[in-house]
Write an enzyme that holds these catalytic residues in place. Structure first.
Site, mmCIF file in Angstrom:
data_model
loop_
_atom_site.group_PDB
_atom_site.id
_atom_site.type_symbol
_atom_site.label_atom_id
_atom_site.label_comp_id
_atom_site.label_asym_id
_atom_site.label_seq_id
_atom_site.Cartn_x
_atom_site.Cartn_y
_atom_site.Cartn_z
ATOM 1 N N PHE A 17 31.596 3.372 13.498
ATOM 2 C CA PHE A 17 30.314 4.084 13.512
ATOM 3 C C PHE A 17 29.252 3.423 12.629
ATOM 4 O O PHE A 17 28.168 3.975 12.461
ATOM 5 C CB PHE A 17 30.532 5.544 13.070
ATOM 6 C CG PHE A 17 31.167 5.704 11.710
ATOM 7 C CD1 PHE A 17 30.430 5.598 10.544
ATOM 8 C CD2 PHE A 17 32.535 5.974 11.609
ATOM 9 C CE1 PHE A 17 31.013 5.750 9.293
ATOM 10 C CE2 PHE A 17 33.137 6.126 10.357
ATOM 11 C CZ PHE A 17 32.364 6.005 9.194
ATOM 12 N N ARG A 35 25.911 21.232 4.506
ATOM 13 C CA ARG A 35 26.180 20.623 5.815
ATOM 14 C C ARG A 35 26.420 21.690 6.885
ATOM 15 O O ARG A 35 26.039 21.510 8.045
ATOM 16 C CB ARG A 35 27.353 19.647 5.706
ATOM 17 C CG ARG A 35 26.922 18.331 5.050
ATOM 18 C CD ARG A 35 28.084 17.436 4.742
ATOM 19 N NE ARG A 35 27.672 16.066 4.447
ATOM 20 C CZ ARG A 35 28.483 15.145 3.938
ATOM 21 N NH1 ARG A 35 29.748 15.437 3.683
ATOM 22 N NH2 ARG A 35 28.043 13.924 3.701
ATOM 23 N N ASN A 53 24.622 14.641 9.268
ATOM 24 C CA ASN A 53 25.168 15.741 8.468
ATOM 25 C C ASN A 53 24.319 16.081 7.235
ATOM 26 O O ASN A 53 24.832 16.573 6.235
ATOM 27 C CB ASN A 53 26.628 15.449 8.102
ATOM 28 C CG ASN A 53 26.770 14.148 7.348
ATOM 29 O OD1 ASN A 53 25.786 13.503 7.015
ATOM 30 N ND2 ASN A 53 28.004 13.755 7.075
ATOM 31 N N HIS A 112 23.979 13.368 1.603
ATOM 32 C CA HIS A 112 24.999 12.477 1.048
ATOM 33 C C HIS A 112 25.361 12.944 -0.355
ATOM 34 O O HIS A 112 24.506 13.465 -1.073
ATOM 35 C CB HIS A 112 24.447 11.046 0.953
ATOM 36 C CG HIS A 112 25.323 10.123 0.162
ATOM 37 N ND1 HIS A 112 26.442 9.519 0.705
ATOM 38 C CD2 HIS A 112 25.283 9.728 -1.145
ATOM 39 C CE1 HIS A 112 27.038 8.789 -0.236
ATOM 40 N NE2 HIS A 112 26.351 8.899 -1.358
ATOM 41 N N LYS A 143 19.147 13.277 4.104
ATOM 42 C CA LYS A 143 19.133 12.279 5.178
ATOM 43 C C LYS A 143 17.994 12.546 6.168
ATOM 44 O O LYS A 143 17.396 13.637 6.177
ATOM 45 C CB LYS A 143 20.494 12.290 5.888
ATOM 46 C CG LYS A 143 21.656 11.866 4.976
ATOM 47 C CD LYS A 143 22.979 11.796 5.741
ATOM 48 C CE LYS A 143 24.111 11.355 4.839
ATOM 49 N NZ LYS A 143 25.396 11.201 5.596
ATOM 50 N N TYR A 150 25.707 1.369 2.670
ATOM 51 C CA TYR A 150 26.967 1.764 3.313
ATOM 52 C C TYR A 150 27.901 0.575 3.556
ATOM 53 O O TYR A 150 28.744 0.638 4.455
ATOM 54 C CB TYR A 150 26.676 2.485 4.632
ATOM 55 C CG TYR A 150 26.265 3.930 4.437
ATOM 56 C CD1 TYR A 150 27.166 4.871 3.947
ATOM 57 C CD2 TYR A 150 24.979 4.362 4.751
ATOM 58 C CE1 TYR A 150 26.796 6.204 3.767
ATOM 59 C CE2 TYR A 150 24.602 5.698 4.578
ATOM 60 C CZ TYR A 150 25.526 6.601 4.087
ATOM 61 O OH TYR A 150 25.175 7.922 3.916
ATOM 62 N N GLU A 202 25.534 4.150 -7.135
ATOM 63 C CA GLU A 202 24.566 4.593 -6.119
ATOM 64 C C GLU A 202 23.242 5.033 -6.747
ATOM 65 O O GLU A 202 22.185 4.790 -6.173
ATOM 66 C CB GLU A 202 25.188 5.719 -5.287
ATOM 67 C CG GLU A 202 26.342 5.214 -4.410
ATOM 68 C CD GLU A 202 27.041 6.328 -3.644
ATOM 69 O OE1 GLU A 202 26.651 7.504 -3.779
ATOM 70 O OE2 GLU A 202 27.987 6.008 -2.898
ATOM 71 N N ARG A 260 29.940 17.623 -4.116
ATOM 72 C CA ARG A 260 30.728 17.504 -2.874
ATOM 73 C C ARG A 260 31.101 18.905 -2.351
ATOM 74 O O ARG A 260 31.123 19.144 -1.150
ATOM 75 C CB ARG A 260 32.007 16.686 -3.104
ATOM 76 C CG ARG A 260 31.799 15.249 -3.534
ATOM 77 C CD ARG A 260 31.449 14.290 -2.448
ATOM 78 N NE ARG A 260 32.381 14.223 -1.360
ATOM 79 C CZ ARG A 260 32.290 13.333 -0.369
ATOM 80 N NH1 ARG A 260 31.305 12.436 -0.360
ATOM 81 N NH2 ARG A 260 33.141 13.332 0.616
ATOM 82 N N THR A 306 32.489 16.393 5.687
ATOM 83 C CA THR A 306 31.681 15.402 6.414
ATOM 84 C C THR A 306 31.231 15.937 7.772
ATOM 85 O O THR A 306 30.075 15.761 8.168
ATOM 86 C CB THR A 306 32.508 14.105 6.611
ATOM 87 O OG1 THR A 306 33.009 13.666 5.346
ATOM 88 C CG2 THR A 306 31.668 13.007 7.244
HETATM 89 P P1 GDP Z 1 31.022 11.481 3.354
HETATM 90 O O1 GDP Z 1 31.526 10.897 2.049
HETATM 91 O O2 GDP Z 1 31.396 12.928 3.534
HETATM 92 O O3 GDP Z 1 29.538 11.255 3.553
HETATM 93 O O4 GDP Z 1 31.778 10.726 4.541
HETATM 94 P P2 GDP Z 1 32.201 9.193 4.767
HETATM 95 O O5 GDP Z 1 32.096 8.408 3.484
HETATM 96 O O6 GDP Z 1 33.507 9.200 5.474
HETATM 97 O O7 GDP Z 1 31.115 8.645 5.804
HETATM 98 C C1 GDP Z 1 29.816 8.292 5.383
HETATM 99 C C2 GDP Z 1 28.832 8.787 6.405
HETATM 100 O O8 GDP Z 1 29.061 8.100 7.638
HETATM 101 C C3 GDP Z 1 28.956 10.268 6.778
HETATM 102 O O9 GDP Z 1 28.314 11.131 5.865
HETATM 103 C C4 GDP Z 1 28.311 10.303 8.153
HETATM 104 O O10 GDP Z 1 26.881 10.307 8.064
HETATM 105 C C5 GDP Z 1 28.752 8.958 8.721
HETATM 106 N N1 GDP Z 1 29.953 9.114 9.561
HETATM 107 C C6 GDP Z 1 31.218 9.403 9.174
HETATM 108 N N2 GDP Z 1 32.053 9.481 10.223
HETATM 109 C C7 GDP Z 1 31.271 9.244 11.319
HETATM 110 C C8 GDP Z 1 31.548 9.190 12.733
HETATM 111 O O11 GDP Z 1 32.683 9.385 13.190
HETATM 112 N N3 GDP Z 1 30.481 8.921 13.547
HETATM 113 C C9 GDP Z 1 29.219 8.693 13.059
HETATM 114 N N4 GDP Z 1 28.211 8.440 13.922
HETATM 115 N N5 GDP Z 1 28.927 8.741 11.750
HETATM 116 C C10 GDP Z 1 29.938 9.012 10.887
#
Ligand code: GDP
Length: 140
Positions: A59, A104, A114, A117, A11, A51, A128, A87, A93
């Site tokens: 968010f 991370r 973070n 991805h 990222k 996304y 993807e 993962r 996350t």
């Molecule tokens: P991942 O599968 O671990 O990447 O997590 P998710 O699918 O839940 O979320 C996708 C991405 O959205 C995350 O990797 C973060 O970059 C972002 N994200 C998730 N939760 C938050 C949040 O509470 N705030 C913000 N700003 N970004 C978030």
């Protein structure tokens, strides 16, 4: 265990920190085949498209602003059990909750920024990878 594909995105925060080389090195040390690799800057619309499942989340706007603020490096990866393995390597996350030794934990700054991805299912791994690479661009 079956061979699977997963998508890694390094990222914008990790690219800005100069962590690209270390993350690519980790990918190779974890035994992934790199089927495709490219650097690009996502447009806002491309970030929103990637996304789209999160479009109702609070968010979403912040996430798309972040993902389009600078270059990313995308890699289509293949390995036995690729989705779960990647993962595990990237960690939770929220970097504050990620285990020691995860990417991370090492490079992430916050739940939003973070560093990397990873696809969350085999089906999404295929979808993807296809978002960023035409079939002809992937090593067979
Ligand atoms: P991942 O599968 O671990 O990447 O997590 P998710 O699918 O839940 O979320 C996708 C991405 O959205 C995350 O990797 C973060 O970059 C972002 N994200 C998730 N939760 C938050 C949040 O509470 N705030 C913000 N700003 N970004 C978030």
């Amino acid at each position: 265990m079956a061979t699977q594909r997963t998508l890694c995105i390094i990222k914008p925060d990790a690219v800005e920190k100069g962590a690209t080389g270390q993350i690519l090195d980790r990918i190779q040390r974890e035994g992934f085949r790199v089927l495709g690799l490219r650097q690009l800057r996502l447009s806002r619309r491309q970030a929103e498209g990637f996304y789209a499942v999160h479009r109702e989340r609070p968010f979403f706007d912040e996430l798309c602003t972040f993902m389009s603020r600078g270059p990313v490096v995308v890699a289509a990866l293949e390995r036995d059990n690729a989705v779960e393995h990647w993962r595990r390597v990237i960690g939770a996350t929220d970097p504050a909750k990620a285990e020691a030794g995860t990417i991370r934990k090492q490079f992430g700054a916050s739940v939003g920024e973070n560093a990397v991805h990873g696809s969350d299912s085999e089906e999404n791994g295929r979808i993807e990878c296809a978002y960023f690479f035409a079939g002809v661009d992937l090593i067979g």
